[in-house]
Each structure stands twice: as C-alpha cells, then as structure tokens.
Design a protein around this motif. Structure first.
Motif, PDB file in Angstrom:
ATOM      1  N   LEU A 145       5.300  13.921 -11.343  1.00 50.66           N
ATOM      2  CA  LEU A 145       4.028  15.017 -11.075  1.00 50.66           C
ATOM      3  C   LEU A 145       3.664  15.361  -9.553  1.00 50.66           C
ATOM      4  O   LEU A 145       3.245  16.423  -9.435  1.00 50.66           O
ATOM      5  N   ILE A 146       3.594  14.496  -8.694  1.00 49.52           N
ATOM      6  CA  ILE A 146       3.342  14.295  -7.395  1.00 49.52           C
ATOM      7  C   ILE A 146       4.583  15.274  -6.634  1.00 49.52           C
ATOM      8  O   ILE A 146       4.325  16.220  -5.940  1.00 49.52           O
ATOM      9  N   GLY A 147       5.575  15.007  -6.917  1.00 50.06           N
ATOM     10  CA  GLY A 147       6.892  15.917  -6.413  1.00 50.06           C
ATOM     11  C   GLY A 147       7.351  15.395  -5.003  1.00 50.06           C
ATOM     12  O   GLY A 147       8.187  16.093  -4.557  1.00 50.06           O
ATOM     13  N   GLU A 172      -7.207  15.756  -9.103  1.00 49.69           N
ATOM     14  CA  GLU A 172      -8.206  15.714 -10.422  1.00 49.69           C
ATOM     15  C   GLU A 172      -7.152  15.620 -11.697  1.00 49.69           C
ATOM     16  O   GLU A 172      -7.433  15.109 -12.732  1.00 49.69           O
ATOM     17  N   GLU A 173      -5.924  16.569 -11.514  1.00 50.92           N
ATOM     18  CA  GLU A 173      -4.965  16.446 -12.500  1.00 50.92           C
ATOM     19  C   GLU A 173      -4.324  15.026 -12.872  1.00 50.92           C
ATOM     20  O   GLU A 173      -3.995  14.462 -13.699  1.00 50.92           O
ATOM     21  N   LEU A 174      -4.236  14.442 -11.618  1.00 53.23           N
ATOM     22  CA  LEU A 174      -3.302  13.242 -11.614  1.00 53.23           C
ATOM     23  C   LEU A 174      -4.316  11.981 -12.275  1.00 53.23           C
ATOM     24  O   LEU A 174      -3.650  11.044 -12.909  1.00 53.23           O
ATOM     25  N   ARG A 175      -5.753  12.223 -11.976  1.00 60.63           N
ATOM     26  CA  ARG A 175      -6.457  11.270 -12.635  1.00 60.63           C
ATOM     27  C   ARG A 175      -6.298  10.929 -14.144  1.00 60.63           C
ATOM     28  O   ARG A 175      -6.692   9.823 -14.706  1.00 60.63           O
ATOM     29  N   HIS A 176      -5.775  12.008 -14.487  1.00 57.40           N
ATOM     30  CA  HIS A 176      -5.636  12.066 -16.119  1.00 57.40           C
ATOM     31  C   HIS A 176      -4.233  11.211 -16.617  1.00 57.40           C
ATOM     32  O   HIS A 176      -4.232  10.890 -17.719  1.00 57.40           O
ATOM     33  N   THR A 229       0.746  19.045  -7.547  1.00 55.12           N
ATOM     34  CA  THR A 229      -0.416  18.975  -8.533  1.00 55.12           C
ATOM     35  C   THR A 229      -1.905  18.548  -7.648  1.00 55.12           C
ATOM     36  O   THR A 229      -1.638  18.471  -6.406  1.00 55.12           O
ATOM     37  N   THR A 230      -2.796  18.384  -8.240  1.00 59.72           N
ATOM     38  CA  THR A 230      -4.073  18.042  -7.561  1.00 59.72           C
ATOM     39  C   THR A 230      -4.384  16.436  -7.940  1.00 59.72           C
ATOM     40  O   THR A 230      -4.157  16.192  -9.056  1.00 59.72           O
ATOM     41  N   ILE A 236       0.960  -1.140  -0.054  1.00 62.11           N
ATOM     42  CA  ILE A 236       0.025   0.056  -0.068  1.00 62.11           C
ATOM     43  C   ILE A 236       0.932   1.213   0.010  1.00 62.11           C
ATOM     44  O   ILE A 236       1.779   1.349   0.894  1.00 62.11           O
ATOM     45  N   LEU A 237       0.501   2.147  -0.821  1.00 60.43           N
ATOM     46  CA  LEU A 237       1.300   3.383  -0.884  1.00 60.43           C
ATOM     47  C   LEU A 237       0.296   4.645  -1.037  1.00 60.43           C
ATOM     48  O   LEU A 237      -0.899   4.376  -1.648  1.00 60.43           O
ATOM     49  N   ILE A 238       0.466   5.639  -0.211  1.00 60.27           N
ATOM     50  CA  ILE A 238      -0.452   6.374  -0.020  1.00 60.27           C
ATOM     51  C   ILE A 238       0.443   7.980  -0.060  1.00 60.27           C
ATOM     52  O   ILE A 238       1.428   8.230   0.630  1.00 60.27           O
ATOM     53  N   TRP A 239       0.011   8.696  -0.890  1.00 62.78           N
ATOM     54  CA  TRP A 239       0.499   9.974  -1.101  1.00 62.78           C
ATOM     55  C   TRP A 239      -0.480  11.268  -0.681  1.00 62.78           C
ATOM     56  O   TRP A 239      -1.409  11.119  -1.115  1.00 62.78           O
ATOM     57  N   ASN A 240       0.168  12.123   0.048  1.00 61.36           N
ATOM     58  CA  ASN A 240      -0.690  13.411   0.462  1.00 61.36           C
ATOM     59  C   ASN A 240      -0.258  14.341  -0.577  1.00 61.36           C
ATOM     60  O   ASN A 240       0.881  14.628  -0.849  1.00 61.36           O
ATOM     61  N   LEU A 241      -1.559  14.746  -1.188  1.00 53.20           N
ATOM     62  CA  LEU A 241      -1.467  15.720  -2.181  1.00 53.20           C
ATOM     63  C   LEU A 241      -1.318  17.312  -1.922  1.00 53.20           C
ATOM     64  O   LEU A 241      -1.316  18.052  -2.577  1.00 53.20           O
TER      65      LEU A 241
END
Length: 74
Positions: A60-62, A18-22, A15-16, A5-10
C-alpha cells in the motif's frame, strides 16, 4: 533487548495516513504504531527479535522506510 524503528514518508507514497490506519495489522504486546500527520509519516517501534508481519502495508505504501534502525534498549 533491541528496539527497531521503521519510519515511512508518505508524501511520495501511493496512499495517505488516514487510508493506512484502516490496514494497520495488530502488533505483539509492547510494539506500537506511531504517526505524524503534519509530516505525513508513519512508523513502527518493535522490541521483537523479528519484525512483525506488516501485512499489506509495504504494498500500500509502495516505498521502503526512510529510516530503519536498531537500538540497544538500556
């Protein structure tokens, strides 16, 4: 069998959600992307021996995932 399991705090990311979903890459069968809009979190649950190719997401997440854990699947 192992679950990863990996979890990122955005909140502090570049980025957001919504942007990542693409940009979410296709995952192997059984693996899933998970998200929490209210907490601005994106996650991955994988059952593969190796992590799948995350494509452009890390750039993208950084930031690194805040949670990166392995669990035995019962």
């Amino acid at each position: 069998m192992i679950a990863r399991i990996l979890i990122w705090n955005l909140f502090d990311s570049q980025t957001t959600l919504e942007e990542l979903r693409h940009h979410l890459p296709e995952l192997p069968d059984g693996d899933r992307w998970i998200s929490n809009d209210g907490e601005e979190r994106l996650g991955l649950i994988t059952f593969q021996e190796e992590l799948p190719d995350l494509g452009e997401l890390p750039r993208l997440i950084g930031v690194e995932p805040v949670i990166a854990e392995e669990f035995d699947v019962e």
